[in-house]
Scaffold this active site. Structure first.
Site, short mmCIF file in Angstrom:
data_model
loop_
_atom_site.label_atom_id
_atom_site.label_comp_id
_atom_site.label_asym_id
_atom_site.label_seq_id
_atom_site.Cartn_x
_atom_site.Cartn_y
_atom_site.Cartn_z
CG ASP A 228 -1.75 1.25 1.46
OD1 ASP A 228 -1.79 2.00 0.55
OD2 ASP A 228 -2.54 1.14 2.49
CB ILE A 229 1.30 4.00 -2.46
CG1 ILE A 229 2.55 4.98 -2.82
CG2 ILE A 229 0.04 4.82 -2.42
CD1 ILE A 229 2.77 5.33 -4.32
CB VAL B 93 -10.58 3.60 -13.31
CG1 VAL B 93 -11.34 2.72 -12.68
CG2 VAL B 93 -9.92 4.63 -12.93
CE1 TYR B 94 -8.79 8.17 -15.06
CE2 TYR B 94 -6.53 9.24 -15.74
CZ TYR B 94 -7.87 9.22 -14.95
OH TYR B 94 -8.45 10.46 -14.72
CB SER C 131 -2.34 5.28 -16.71
OG SER C 131 -2.31 6.59 -16.81
CB THR C 132 -1.77 0.30 -14.55
OG1 THR C 132 -1.84 0.12 -13.28
CG2 THR C 132 -0.81 0.33 -15.32
CG ASN D 180 -9.74 13.12 -10.74
OD1 ASN D 180 -9.66 14.20 -10.70
ND2 ASN D 180 -10.41 12.17 -9.81
CB VAL E 123 -3.53 4.65 -5.89
CG1 VAL E 123 -3.48 5.49 -7.10
CG2 VAL E 123 -2.51 4.77 -4.84
CG ASP E 124 -7.16 10.46 -6.37
OD1 ASP E 124 -6.86 11.13 -5.42
OD2 ASP E 124 -7.79 11.02 -7.12
P1 ADP Z 1 -5.71 5.30 -12.89
O1 ADP Z 1 -6.75 6.23 -12.66
O2 ADP Z 1 -4.41 6.12 -12.66
O3 ADP Z 1 -5.81 4.19 -13.68
P2 ADP Z 1 -5.85 3.74 -10.28
O4 ADP Z 1 -6.21 4.25 -8.86
O5 ADP Z 1 -7.37 3.23 -10.79
O6 ADP Z 1 -5.39 5.05 -11.14
O7 ADP Z 1 -4.85 2.57 -10.42
C1 ADP Z 1 -3.44 2.83 -10.34
C2 ADP Z 1 -2.70 1.48 -9.84
O8 ADP Z 1 -2.77 1.92 -8.42
C3 ADP Z 1 -3.40 0.22 -9.98
O9 ADP Z 1 -2.44 -0.78 -10.29
C4 ADP Z 1 -4.06 -0.04 -8.58
O10 ADP Z 1 -4.00 -1.50 -8.65
C5 ADP Z 1 -3.11 0.42 -7.84
N1 ADP Z 1 -3.57 0.85 -6.50
C6 ADP Z 1 -4.94 0.85 -5.98
N2 ADP Z 1 -4.69 1.29 -4.55
C7 ADP Z 1 -3.46 1.47 -4.13
C8 ADP Z 1 -2.65 1.56 -3.14
N3 ADP Z 1 -3.24 1.70 -1.91
N4 ADP Z 1 -1.43 1.61 -3.05
C9 ADP Z 1 -0.64 1.17 -4.30
N5 ADP Z 1 -1.10 1.11 -5.42
C10 ADP Z 1 -2.62 0.97 -5.45
#
Ligand code: ADP
Length: 178
Positions: A17-18, A127-128, A124-125, A31, A40-41
């Site tokens: 988890d970041i 929902v994008y 971007s990997t 976004n 992640v946002d």
């Molecule tokens: P985007 O809209 O840029 O595609 P997302 O948040 O939908 O962004 O996904 C980007 C990446 O972050 C995906 O690989 C997702 O699995 C990952 N992700 C989601 N939550 C976390 C987290 N808490 N820590 C690290 N990576 C995460």
């Protein structure tokens, strides 16, 4: 293969988890309106608290491929760098350049604020919809080039899923023997 030296910078790979990373700056896959969202946002705003969104509102937005800095609120990091990756629409709409720019600009903004350790999610990997293998190659290329001109000690790629971990491992492998 979970580590690679590029000049004086270490590129490292961890699964997790970041929001819990002990680094100077974490990067958010935001976004363009900086209004929060899922993935992640959402995790960053939930864990970091309302001060991050308050600053996002003041900034107002961020174009695709660019990056802006806010406080990290309650997170262990000092800064959140919000970058906007491209939405994947087949690959002919400038997506690779925009994704590379998102990584490059994030590192520049982080360095401008004195950050020496920076953690990235796989921008971007989610929902994008950017294909994960292509995104990993572009991320590693862009970061490897950008760090040559910056005082950054570590760039940490924080992957969430087992598939992402394997994709990054595969992408790092040939670079380690170069
Ligand atoms: P985007 O809209 O840029 O595609 P997302 O948040 O939908 O962004 O996904 C980007 C990446 O972050 C995906 O690989 C997702 O699995 C990952 N992700 C989601 N939550 C976390 C987290 N808490 N820590 C690290 N990576 C995460």
């Amino acid at each position: 293969m979970t580590e690679l030296n590029v000049g004086k910078t270490r590129l490292t790979l961890v699964q997790g988890d970041i929001t819990v990373q002990q680094v100077d700056a974490i990067v958010n896959a935001a976004n363009a309106a900086l209004r929060g969202g899922g993935g992640v946002d959402g995790a960053i705003h939930r864990a970091g608290g309302p001060d991050i969104m308050a600053e996002c509102r003041r900034i107002g937005g961020c174009p695709t491929g660019q990056a802006v800095r806010t406080t990290a609120g309650r997170l262990p990091a000092d800064h959140v760098i919000h970058t906007v990756g491209p939405v994947w629409s087949g690959g002919d709409a400038g997506e690779p350049d925009l994704l590379a720019s998102a990584y490059r600009r994030s590192l520049q903004v982080a360095a401008d604020h004195g950050a020496r350790t920076v953690a990235f999610p796989s921008i971007s990997t989610g929902v994008y919809g950017y294909p994960k293998d292509l995104a990993a190659e572009t991320a590693l290329d862009a970061v490897s080039t950008a760090v040559a001109n910056l005082d950054i000690d570590e760039v940490r790629f924080v992957v969430f899923g087992d598939d992402d971990l394997e994709i990054y491992r595969q992408a790092l492998q040939p670079r380690a023997s170069q």
